[in-house]
Design an enzyme around this catalytic site. Structure first.
Site, PDB file in Angstrom:
ATOM      1  N   LYS A   1      13.829  -2.983  -6.528  1.00 37.34           N
ATOM      2  CA  LYS A   1      12.543  -3.027  -5.810  1.00 37.34           C
ATOM      3  C   LYS A   1      12.745  -3.667  -4.445  1.00 37.34           C
ATOM      4  O   LYS A   1      13.378  -4.710  -4.326  1.00 37.34           O
ATOM      5  CB  LYS A   1      11.502  -3.795  -6.617  1.00 37.34           C
ATOM      6  CG  LYS A   1      10.116  -3.778  -5.971  1.00 37.34           C
ATOM      7  CD  LYS A   1       9.034  -4.226  -6.918  1.00 37.34           C
ATOM      8  CE  LYS A   1       7.677  -4.324  -6.237  1.00 37.34           C
ATOM      9  NZ  LYS A   1       7.162  -3.015  -5.790  1.00 37.34           N
TER      10      LYS A   1
ATOM     11  N   HIS B   1      10.415  -7.899 -11.204  1.00 34.07           N
ATOM     12  CA  HIS B   1      10.682  -6.454 -11.170  1.00 34.07           C
ATOM     13  C   HIS B   1      12.188  -6.202 -11.185  1.00 34.07           C
ATOM     14  O   HIS B   1      12.976  -7.111 -10.916  1.00 34.07           O
ATOM     15  CB  HIS B   1      10.089  -5.815  -9.907  1.00 34.07           C
ATOM     16  CG  HIS B   1       8.616  -5.558 -10.005  1.00 34.07           C
ATOM     17  ND1 HIS B   1       7.680  -6.504  -9.666  1.00 34.07           N
ATOM     18  CD2 HIS B   1       7.921  -4.462 -10.421  1.00 34.07           C
ATOM     19  CE1 HIS B   1       6.471  -6.002  -9.863  1.00 34.07           C
ATOM     20  NE2 HIS B   1       6.589  -4.776 -10.323  1.00 34.07           N
TER      21      HIS B   1
HETATM   22  P1  NAD Z   1      13.160   4.766  -5.950  1.00 38.06           P
HETATM   23  O1  NAD Z   1      13.967   4.066  -4.904  1.00 38.06           O
HETATM   24  O2  NAD Z   1      13.762   4.993  -7.288  1.00 38.06           O
HETATM   25  O3  NAD Z   1      12.717   6.208  -5.382  1.00 38.06           O
HETATM   26  C1  NAD Z   1      12.250   6.379  -4.053  1.00 38.06           C
HETATM   27  C2  NAD Z   1      12.147   7.867  -3.733  1.00 38.06           C
HETATM   28  O4  NAD Z   1      11.717   7.988  -2.363  1.00 38.06           O
HETATM   29  C3  NAD Z   1      13.473   8.624  -3.845  1.00 38.06           C
HETATM   30  O5  NAD Z   1      13.216   9.950  -4.268  1.00 38.06           O
HETATM   31  C4  NAD Z   1      13.980   8.656  -2.400  1.00 38.06           C
HETATM   32  O6  NAD Z   1      14.827   9.771  -2.120  1.00 38.06           O
HETATM   33  C5  NAD Z   1      12.670   8.801  -1.636  1.00 38.06           C
HETATM   34  N1  NAD Z   1      12.797   8.280  -0.270  1.00 38.06           N
HETATM   35  C6  NAD Z   1      13.462   7.185   0.153  1.00 38.06           C
HETATM   36  N2  NAD Z   1      13.341   7.045   1.496  1.00 38.06           N
HETATM   37  C7  NAD Z   1      12.568   8.072   1.914  1.00 38.06           C
HETATM   38  C8  NAD Z   1      12.080   8.490   3.187  1.00 38.06           C
HETATM   39  N3  NAD Z   1      12.358   7.803   4.299  1.00 38.06           N
HETATM   40  N4  NAD Z   1      11.320   9.606   3.248  1.00 38.06           N
HETATM   41  C9  NAD Z   1      11.026  10.303   2.114  1.00 38.06           C
HETATM   42  N5  NAD Z   1      11.469   9.968   0.881  1.00 38.06           N
HETATM   43  C10 NAD Z   1      12.220   8.871   0.795  1.00 38.06           C
HETATM   44  O7  NAD Z   1      11.787   3.942  -6.053  1.00 38.06           O
HETATM   45  P2  NAD Z   1      10.748   3.909  -7.283  1.00 38.06           P
HETATM   46  O8  NAD Z   1      11.113   2.833  -8.218  1.00 38.06           O
HETATM   47  O9  NAD Z   1      10.535   5.302  -7.783  1.00 38.06           O
HETATM   48  O10 NAD Z   1       9.428   3.408  -6.529  1.00 38.06           O
HETATM   49  C11 NAD Z   1       8.869   4.147  -5.446  1.00 38.06           C
HETATM   50  C12 NAD Z   1       7.637   3.408  -4.923  1.00 38.06           C
HETATM   51  O11 NAD Z   1       6.637   3.366  -5.935  1.00 38.06           O
HETATM   52  C13 NAD Z   1       7.905   1.947  -4.536  1.00 38.06           C
HETATM   53  O12 NAD Z   1       7.125   1.624  -3.407  1.00 38.06           O
HETATM   54  C14 NAD Z   1       7.424   1.167  -5.755  1.00 38.06           C
HETATM   55  O13 NAD Z   1       7.047  -0.157  -5.461  1.00 38.06           O
HETATM   56  C15 NAD Z   1       6.232   2.017  -6.134  1.00 38.06           C
HETATM   57  N6  NAD Z   1       5.778   1.886  -7.526  1.00 38.06           N
HETATM   58  C16 NAD Z   1       4.437   1.904  -7.716  1.00 38.06           C
HETATM   59  C17 NAD Z   1       3.921   1.884  -8.989  1.00 38.06           C
HETATM   60  C18 NAD Z   1       2.431   1.984  -9.162  1.00 38.06           C
HETATM   61  O14 NAD Z   1       1.934   1.933 -10.310  1.00 38.06           O
HETATM   62  N7  NAD Z   1       1.666   2.159  -8.071  1.00 38.06           N
HETATM   63  C19 NAD Z   1       4.775   1.826 -10.092  1.00 38.06           C
HETATM   64  C20 NAD Z   1       6.157   1.819  -9.874  1.00 38.06           C
HETATM   65  C21 NAD Z   1       6.651   1.883  -8.570  1.00 38.06           C
END
Ligand code: NAD
Length: 257
Positions: free
Chosen positions: A149, A145
């Site tokens: 991540k 990834h």
């Molecule tokens: P990212 O770091 O780009 O974004 C995270 C978001 O969460 C940001 O908007 C941030 O401001 C917010 N955030 C951070 N800490 C917070 C808190 N304490 N309270 C509220 N909001 C908070 O991450 P990303 O790449 O967008 O991934 C987010 C999640 O989704 C991760 O857990 C990742 O593994 C998961 N993900 C899942 C899939 C899927 O298909 N299920 C696909 C991609 C990513």
């Protein structure tokens, strides 16, 4: 029109969901939320300090969440209170968060999936078939990834490991997970029961999972690669469309597929 609330709206996945919503003909953005106020591509993102109040005021039909594990229990609780179905793709959830999702699912439909790419679920089925058929083969799982991540191994890798554990029929190798070996260093003689798990973090790789089986002069690799975050956003929004018509309960993406 189904009105969708988006949490983590400033993040990589949140932005992808906002972009997908802007092109959707049957889904509309009801509210974009993040930890702090911000503007993303001209869209106002509100701070989550009073999430219950925001949900009461904007009344989304469903909330789609890609944030961090620490936020998920709180968001699920607010959805339960406001009567809003909750889709979460956030990974790295511990037992406490899973318990919070279960509790919320008594009041509203809740769908949690570590991976919204349809092909990954087919990979899971293919892995079960391969492991059942190729008894005694060495198995190694590798996931790659992007460098942002946080949780490792990925939620998808954990699901693949669980699928391998249940598909192993040989009692000697049916270990229920106790023989997962995370990386290797120094002298290490491979035991037949162990499943090697390898995690790579580099660049902006969207998500790659490989299961390798080898023995008897042959190697079988089963690989899934997400080529863009659009596949996760499309899957999460399909889940949202599906979830708004469900009864309270805890669902996974297989149910949507
Ligand atoms: P990212 O770091 O780009 O974004 C995270 C978001 O969460 C940001 O908007 C941030 O401001 C917010 N955030 C951070 N800490 C917070 C808190 N304490 N309270 C509220 N909001 C908070 O991450 P990303 O790449 O967008 O991934 C987010 C999640 O989704 C991760 O857990 C990742 O593994 C998961 N993900 C899942 C899939 C899927 O298909 N299920 C696909 C991609 C990513």
């Amino acid at each position: 029109m189904t009105a969708v609330g988006v949490t983590g709206a400033t993040g990589r996945m949140g932005r992808e969901i906002l972009a997908a919503l802007s092109e959707s003909e049957d889904l509309a953005l009801a509210i974009a939320i993040s930890r702090r106020e911000a503007t993303v591509d001209g869209i106002t993102v509100l701070a989550d300090d009073d999430l219950s109040g925001l949900l009461e005021e904007r009344r989304p039909d469903v909330l789609v969440d890609f944030t961090v594990a620490e936020a998920v229990s709180r968001y699920a609780g607010a959805c339960a209170t406001a009567g809003v179905p909750f889709v979460t793709g956030t990974t790295g959830l511990d037992e406490e968060v899973h318990a919070a999702l279960e509790a919320a699912s008594e009041s509203v439909p809740v769908l949690q999936a570590a991976n919204f790419a349809p092909g990954v679920h087919v990979l899971g089925r293919a892995v079960r078939t391969a492991v059942e058929a190729l008894e005694g083969y060495d198995i190694e799982v590798t996931e790659t990834h992007h460098n942002g991540k946080r949780d490792a191994p990925s939620g998808t890798a954990k699901r693949l490991l669980a699928a391998i554990d249940t598909a192993r029929t040989d009692p000697e190798t049916r270990t229920g997970g106790s023989d997962h070996v995370y990386g290797r260093e120094g002298h290490h003689r491979r035991r037949s029961a162990e499943v090697g798990v390898h995690v790579r973090r580099a660049g902006d790789v969207r998500g790659e999972h490989e299961v390798l089986l080898a023995d008897h002069d042959e190697v079988l690799t089963l690989t899934h690669r997400a080529e863009s975050r659009g596949v996760f956003a499309a899957g999460a929004l399909d889940a949202a469309r599906w979830l708004v018509d469900q009864e309270p309960g805890l669902y996974d993406f297989e149910a949507v597929l």
